[in-house]
Design a protein around this motif. Structure first.
Motif: not given
Length: 207
Positions: A96-105, A110-113
């Motif tokens: 769950d933490l890895s998925k949350a980190s991936a979603l955060k990245h 997406a925000i930078k783009h």
């Protein structure tokens, strides 16, 4: 306490004389001794069993046996299951933490783009606006120059017409003045005066 009672009972049985004349008197004495011994034995073992010193070895033995069985049960069944549950939960949490980190990245990317696209769109809009303004300004300046040129030509033409009209009007005025002067002189003097002579006389007066 029970052993001393037993010793006293045996000593009494040994020291007591048998009744004379009969052998049956020994039986009641023996029975009394056995009865006393039985009573003493029962009195010695009639306390709380866990506090009886004679049962300590057996209690310790069974305690060790049950503790060993409990240890084996916990180490072979309960603890592995608990460890498996904890490991699965740890893996689930890490997943769950890895998925949350991936979603955060992904969200940050997406925000930078989006911000880059917005900045590019603003820059393109500003460039388009600048190009449009420059084109409109150039067109306005060209139209203004053409209009000024047209107006200048029309003004020059109007000035020429006005000058020509003025010259013609002055010529007509001179002719009318010469004719009028000739007529006035003729009426005053009675002599005939031509228009050319009157015009020369007027010109001489001006000069």
């Amino acid at each position: 306490m029970s052993q001393s009672t037993l010793v006293v009972a045996q000593a009494t049985t040994t020291e007591a004389p048998a009744p004379a004349g009969t052998e049956e008197g020994a039986a009641p004495a023996g029975e009394a001794g056995h009865t006393t011994e039985g009573t003493g034995a029962e009195g010695g073992h009639g306390g709380f069993p866990p506090m009886d010193a004679h049962s300590f070895p057996s209690q310790i033995f069974w305690l060790v046996i049950f503790f060993a069985l409990l240890y084996l049960l916990m180490s072979r069944l309960a603890l592995p299951r608990m460890a498996a549950v904890l490991a699965n939960r740890h893996k689930a949490i890490e997943s769950d933490l890895s998925k949350a980190s991936a979603l955060k990245h992904e969200t940050e990317a997406a925000i930078k783009h989006y911000e880059k696209s917005l900045a590019d769109a603003r820059a393109n809009a500003q460039g388009i606006a600048a190009d449009t303004r420059s084109k409109i300004t150039a067109e306005i300046e060209a139209e203004s120059a053409a209009l000024e040129k047209t107006l200048s030509a029309k003004l020059a033409e109007a000035d020429a017409r006005i000058s020509a009209s003025k010259t013609k009007a002055m010529r007509d005025v001179h002719e009318v003045a010469a004719e009028t002067a000739a007529e006035i002189v003729s009426e005053l003097t009675g002599a005939a005066v031509s228009k050319d002579q009157a015009a020369k006389a007027i010109a001489g007066l001006k000069g």
